[in-house]
Scaffold this active site. Sequence first.
Site, PDB file in Angstrom:
ATOM      1  CG  HIS A  18      44.380  83.173  99.928  1.00 40.17           C
ATOM      2  ND1 HIS A  18      45.871  83.465  99.345  1.00 40.17           N
ATOM      3  CD2 HIS A  18      44.161  82.187  99.901  1.00 40.17           C
ATOM      4  CE1 HIS A  18      46.100  82.157  99.120  1.00 40.17           C
ATOM      5  NE2 HIS A  18      45.272  81.105  99.334  1.00 40.17           N
ATOM      6  CG  HIS A  41      41.909  70.418  94.811  1.00 39.23           C
ATOM      7  ND1 HIS A  41      40.688  70.468  95.290  1.00 39.23           N
ATOM      8  CD2 HIS A  41      41.960  69.392  93.895  1.00 39.23           C
ATOM      9  CE1 HIS A  41      39.800  69.405  94.246  1.00 39.23           C
ATOM     10  NE2 HIS A  41      40.822  68.579  93.576  1.00 39.23           N
ATOM     11  CB  SER A  99      43.728  78.234 101.116  1.00 42.23           C
ATOM     12  OG  SER A  99      43.816  76.962 100.384  1.00 42.23           O
ATOM     13  CD  GLU A 117      48.546  68.838  96.446  1.00 42.12           C
ATOM     14  OE1 GLU A 117      48.942  68.361  95.214  1.00 42.12           O
ATOM     15  OE2 GLU A 117      47.738  69.734  96.324  1.00 42.12           O
ATOM     16  CG  ASP A 142      40.502  63.045  93.983  1.00 41.69           C
ATOM     17  OD1 ASP A 142      40.739  63.402  93.116  1.00 41.69           O
ATOM     18  OD2 ASP A 142      39.204  62.807  94.303  1.00 41.69           O
ATOM     19  N   GLY A 143      41.114  65.029  96.569  1.00 45.85           N
ATOM     20  CA  GLY A 143      40.127  65.880  97.145  1.00 45.85           C
ATOM     21  C   GLY A 143      38.687  65.422  97.103  1.00 45.85           C
ATOM     22  CG  ASP A 168      41.974  76.927  94.762  1.00 48.86           C
ATOM     23  OD1 ASP A 168      41.741  77.090  93.802  1.00 48.86           O
ATOM     24  OD2 ASP A 168      42.936  77.211  95.625  1.00 48.86           O
TER      25      ASP A 168
END
Length: 285
Positions: A18, A41, A99, A117, A142-143, A168
């Site tokens: 972060h 994510h 984040s 997410e 799905d990212g 991430d």
Amino acid sequence: MNYRHAFHAGNHADVFKHITTLAVCDALLAKPSPLFALDTHGGRGLYALDSNSAQRTGEAEAGIGRLIAEAPRHPAITRYLAAMKACRAQHGPTSYPGSPWLLAHALREEDRIAVCELLPEEAAQLKANFAGDPRVATHTRDGYEAMKALLPPRLGELRYNRGLVLIDPPYEAQLLEFDTIIAALRDALVRWPNACYGVWYPIKLRRSLNQFFRRAATLPVKSSLLAELMVHPDDSPLRMNGSGMLLLNPPWQFDTTMREALPLVQKALAGSDGSWRVEWLKQAD
């Protein structure tokens, strides 16, 4: 997928990730043109450190708890602690920003954010947490698929030429995750070559990451940078000893910022047991 970040919110990896993410945002904001950020994510985006999940591991005490107590004096660290203070003023004294919250806090009214997410329960909470912010679009998907669908970013007639893609994942596939990451980055760089890409990765045995670093060095970018923070020696495969961030197209002088800030973070979180490094994989001429 079984990973729940609520158990790990505020740990040493979060602190490192972060601080780095906010520093990238601030560097990008030095130019006036609008930004687009994609968090592939995102989790739920906001956590409570007094929850049963967080209390069960106690990881935040050795992460954000120590950093707040030590409060090292460096602009990147001060910026992060100020964001922490703002989050707690808004959401309560035990809140912890993920984040997505930090991106929304850092970016401007004209900027836009997409957060993905996959887990329905986490995605529902993510959507609820940002329901009042028109800049933030949440996606239960799905990212990696979202990188193909959402890049390059176009909203109405406006095309965003600059921004950040934060990758991430939970690394439930362990080292196999890097195959997916490299493939996603190669495709995304064709679609949106000007963006800054940040890939967070856990470190257990660093030598197991060498193949990932070699492959990352071949990606079609002018510059790529590694930044890492270790709180234990990287000699045990049974625990996360530290974490790192691969940055493609990092902002100008970002390496200097990290070289100044990371020794102070290391001292606060790990003392002499820790280490840090900032190293170019590829540096622009």
